[in-house]
Each structure stands twice: as structure tokens, then as C-alpha cells.
Design a protein around this motif. Sequence first.
Motif, PDB file in Angstrom:
ATOM      1  N   ARG A  61       0.819   9.865  -6.219  1.00  0.00           N
ATOM      2  CA  ARG A  61       1.442  10.995  -6.325  1.00  0.00           C
ATOM      3  C   ARG A  61       2.232  11.122  -7.208  1.00  0.00           C
ATOM      4  NH1 ARG A  61       3.605  12.473  -0.138  1.00  0.00           N
ATOM      5  NH2 ARG A  61       4.544  14.639  -1.083  1.00  0.00           N
ATOM      6  N   LYS A  78       0.527  -1.040   0.070  1.00  0.00           N
ATOM      7  CA  LYS A  78      -0.163   0.048  -0.535  1.00  0.00           C
ATOM      8  C   LYS A  78       1.010   1.189  -0.009  1.00  0.00           C
ATOM      9  CE  LYS A  78      -4.376  -2.132   1.489  1.00  0.00           C
ATOM     10  NZ  LYS A  78      -5.504  -1.791   2.777  1.00  0.00           N
ATOM     11  N   ARG A 120       1.211   4.303  -2.937  1.00  0.00           N
ATOM     12  CA  ARG A 120       0.233   5.454  -2.616  1.00  0.00           C
ATOM     13  C   ARG A 120       1.323   6.437  -3.694  1.00  0.00           C
ATOM     14  NH1 ARG A 120      -1.256   3.905   3.124  1.00  0.00           N
ATOM     15  NH2 ARG A 120       0.668   3.988   3.464  1.00  0.00           N
TER      16      ARG A 120
END
Length: 753
Positions: A299, A291, A295
Amino acid sequence: MNRLWLHRMIWSYVPLYFIFFTFLFIVFVHTMEEQLRLSAKDSSAVFARQMLQSVDITLKSVEYRIIRELLHNGRLADFMLEKGPADVYARYEIAMQLRELKKELAVIDSFYLLRFSDGLAFNGNVLARSSGETMAVGFAAATASGAEGSRWTDVRPFREYPFQQERMVTSLVYPVPDSRQPKGLLIVNVSAAALREQASGLFDGKGTFVRLYDRSGAPVFAQGDAEAVAEGRALAAISSDYTGWKLESGFHGRAPLRSTSGHSLLWMTLVIVIGALGAFSVVYVTRQHYKPIERLIGRIHVLDSQRFRAAGNTGRSGPDEFAFIASAIESLAARSTTSEKRVVEADIWRRKQLIRELLAGAAPPDKLAALTGTQGSCAAAFIVEIDRPRQTFGQYSARDQSLFRYIIGSVAGELAGQSGRELWEEWLSPTRLSAVLFGHCSDRGDRGDPEAGAIGEALVRWVSDYLSFTVTVGIGDTVRSLDQVALSYRQAEEALRYKAALGHGRTIRYRKEDAEGKAEPDTRSQAIRRIAEAYRSGGDEWIWELEQFFERMRSGRLDRETIGERTKALLTEIDLRTSGFCDPYYAQWAGEVLPEARRAAERFETIDDLRAELTAILKRYLERLERLRGLRGHHETMKEIRSCIEREYANPDLSLDYLSSRFPIGAKYLSQLFKEEFGENFHDFLTSVRIRHARVWLADETLSIQDVGEKVGYPNGATFRRVFRRVVGISPQDYRKKGFHPNGQTDKGGGRT
């Protein structure tokens, strides 16, 4: 974007998990089997001990009854002591008593009474003179009793009457009436088959076996099913303290493990359940760890969406997540590295170019002005030169030399930095480091920069302490304008010219008076004449005169060229004085000594090197003259010595010491005379004579290589092969195979050695 690395992580963990899980399961099963094997081994040992104990009890009961019979039955002793007419009734009673004993102990096969006085043997039915068989039994029993402490013999074939078939028995032998003065023997044979039948009642024999061996390793009996006896592996082996026999027992095949098959289904079910739970936990944990990467990708995608599309992302067929991150980082790192590399290379190139221009006096005014503003208006040039580059520095590889040059330059820069100065250096030749030391001018009027001298001396000490060679530093005057750095550099070069007189491993400052020269009294020619005359006379005075000659040149701070010219003038004067020698003496001077001395005057590094080498050359010539003058008295002796070597070359002890014991000349002096008389040393001449004869012997193929070596004075074959290969170029075996003749020709190819 595809979650390629998520899938890779999962599939990289799952196989490892299953491998580890399977390994643990195999270890568990193996541990169970090992435990069962140990249990089976223990039970087999207990069973073997009981079985062997049963056999021992049976044999002990036989021995006990025999001992009891011997103690209570006096008729046996009467039979052995009988000398007159035979007592038929007594013999009948003995036979009946022994038959009763045989009926009582079913394992007894037969018995004998053997009387020593007349060799009579009695088995209860027949009287006969003792045969070799009975005597052999008695001898074997006595031997067994003495060696093993048991009266029971090993198993042997036996038949009581010639018409009977042989059967295996073990015999108990007892002396009668006692063991101190026996008059005969009582021999009791126990049947091996009866012992086997007695043992068969102790186990069922399904998948198990027992094997009993006597002291010699012969089988007494084997019990169990045929397959177990033939193929079974013994799990326990017990030896009897009573008879010395050994009993082995064990199982056939995997019989001990058959009891575990009932739990196989339960274990397999448990393994499958645990494996499924483990695989689920691996997938779950991997997704949780993934995870943060997810993320980060999001970004980067938001901040650089245009670049992401350029990378080829079209839905699920795009690049994997780590490829996207690596592409972005590599691009940034490549641009940064390229820019830094270009800046560094440009700065290094500009600095090297500016150093060369400063030292040559060709730096542009704008660069000088800019450099004055940053480094100061004063500068001093100095040169670091590696001493004896051929003898010391030249022994290293090109890579190591480059490393040493880098080290010296770095140390010089660090020493300058410690004094608050900046140093620009450049290796303009492989052995010379040219440098410029910058700084601001002081109000003092002295030309020398004390800090430049301190830096040079510190560098010289550091190289001498930590490297395997030395350096000499030449320092020019400090100039107050950067356009005069070329002048300071020429002065540093001038200072290094005096290294020959002052020596290596030092700092030399430029002095104006050295360059202008000094007035010197015209005494040089007189000193040269004195040295030549003293050398011509052959005394030791010339050595002292030569020392003074070089010391005057050292104190005068002469440069290398001047020292070499004056040394050559000295050699010319000595040549003139020695020309009056007789032809053999002067020929050696003119042909060997004088050219060697002139070469020394051209290639020297320092005045100390030249003095040492020239003194050694001149001393060697005088010593040779002395030997030549005394050589004629030993000419005939040397001829006899050479003839002796050619005659006795096969003597392994032939040496200088051996010859000195045969002739009135010392070994060391004999070696010198031999070389001067015949032009080669003793060992080379002896080796050539031996190898010449060895070639002749090698043509005889009936002789081995060892024999040939012994015939020419080499009792050690390895030494002969090594010397032959060194002289001829091939081994003795190859020399013989190629068919070489002693004159160097060959029958196999027409070549020559």
C-alpha cells in the motif's frame, strides 16, 4: 524490494529454537545419568551394608565363642588364680582347647592369656613375662571398651615371635574371670587378611571396590581391582554400631552408565526428526506473521511510488522493507517536529521580548493594542524575590537552581489560571521573577487588585510549605492602561525595599505614604546616646534600649538603606563612648568588634537578622572585657600550666580536666584563659608540643611508629598517625623514609615540610 527482514526473522528464531531444543536434550540426558547415579548409589549402599554386616557377624561369632569359653571353661579362671606350683596338665588342656577354637574359627590369628599377679603371658606354647606389647594391647582394649562400647581394638601390626614378619590384626580383649574383679586378660587376635579373604567372595570386583577403616581411620582392608580402589569415588559409607568401623563402596569411572550405550542410536534418530519438524514449523509460522507487513509495504508503495524509487529500489537490490517504512515516517515526523519547534521558539521569544518592553515602558503601540484586545486593558506588575539567596538558594547547583526557578514560575502561572487570569513571567535576574497579571478593569476605584494580592500570598505559602527557602512578593498598583505597566513595576520594586523592616516570606503592597515618608520626632539621637551610655557602663540596660531602637525602626516601615545608616550611627556613638577604655580594651573594640559590627550593618537581609547579629557581637565584647579584667590575677598560674604541659606532654591523660585537678581553675574557664593568654587553644598547643617531640623520636629508627606514639602521649597508633598527618602533611612512615630532621630539613632531596 528484498525480503530482508523475512530472512532475518527466520534466522533469528531458528538458532534460538535449536539452542532451546539442545538444552532440553542435555537436561534429559543429565536427568537419566543422575537417575542412574542415584540407583547406583542406592545399590552401593545396600552392598556396603551387607558387606559390613558380614564382617560384624564374623567378629560377633568370635566374641560369642570367647564368651562361651569363658563361661564354661573353668581352667582359664584357675590359671589366673594359680598361686602355688604350676599345674602343667591344666596348662596343656588350656592350650589344646584354644587351638581347637582357632581351628574352628579360621579368622583367629593367635591368642594370649595374661595374668596380672605375676605378669605371666601364655600363648599355648610359650610362657613368658608380659612384654610392653601385650600390656599395650590390654590398655587399648580397655580404652576402646570404655569409649566406644566395643571390646575390639583398632587394626595394628603384630608378630608372635621376633623372627616372624608383622601382620595386621585386630584384638578382642576380655577380663578373666569377670569384669568386676579381673585377675587377667584373654586376648584374641583376628587377622585382617582373613577378613579380606572372607569379603572377596561377596562380589566380583570389576569396576567396583570396598574399603574398610577402623575407628582411627586406618585401613583394615581394601577389596576390588587396583584401579577402582585407587581412583574410585565412594558412593556409600556405612558405619558399624558394633565395632565403630566404617566401610566405603563405589564404582570406578562410568561403569554404572555403560548400560545406556545401547539406546544411543535410537535417541539420536528421534532428536533429528523432532529438530527437523521444529525448524519447519518456525519457518512456516514466521512467513504467516510476515504477510501483514507485506500488505502494508504494498500500500505504501502504491501511494508513494515516486519516493520509493528515490530511495534506491532497483529490483532485488533495493532497501529492505523496514528501512522504507522508517524513511517515510522519519521524514514526516522531522517536518512536523521542525515546524512545531520553530513556532514554539518564536512564540517564547516574542513573549519574552514583549514582557521586557512592557516593564521598561517601551512597548510599540501596535503590540499594546493587540495585547489589549486579547488580555484586557488592566494589568498589575509584581516581583517574586528569593529570600537569603546566598544562605539558602545558593547552596544548590546551577541545574537545581534552574529547576526551582521553573517550578516557581509554573506555580505562579497555575495560581493565576485558577482565578481566571493570565500571567506572563520572566526571570530578569537569578533571584527575581518579574511578572504581569492581565485582566479586565472593574468599575471599582481602588488601586489595589485583590486577586493579585491573593495570588502573591498563595505563592508565598506554597514555596514555604514545599521548598527549603522562602520568597517575598512585591506588588504594584493595578493600572488601567498597558502602557503604564512600567509604573506598576517600579512600584513593586519600591515595595520590596521595605522587606528589611517587615521581614521575609510575605506579600508587600506598594503604599504611596511609604514613598513620600513620614514626619518623625527628633528623638533618634537621644535613643542612640542612651544605648551607648548604657553599653559603656556594662550593665544589661543597653539590651532593652537596643530592642526598643529596632522596634521603632520596624514600626516606622523604614527601608533597608535607612536602617543601615541609623545602625552605623549607633556604632559611631558607641565607639566614641568606648574610646575612654585603656589601650588593650579599646584596641580589641576598634580592631575587631567595630569592623565586624559595621559589616553586619551592610550585609543584613531583615531587621531581625541585624538585631540578633549586632546583639551577639556586642555581648561577646562585654564578656571578653570581663575576662580581660580578671586575667591578670591568673597570669602566673597560666605560665605554670604551660610549663606543666611541656613537661608532661607524654601523659595520655593530659587534658583540661587533668589540669583543673592540678590547678585551682575550672576546665571550661581554664580553656578560655589559655586562649586569651597565649593566642591558641589548649588542644592545638598540646598537639604541637607532642608532634614536635615526635619528629625527634622518629629520627631513631630502632623505635617503631607505635613506640614513638606512646612516647608522646598517643597509646593508640591509629590516632597518632591521623594527628601527625593532619599537622605535618605526611604520614610518620613517609616522614621517616624521607629522612626529615626535626627542624624540617631532609637528607633525601633537600625539601622542607
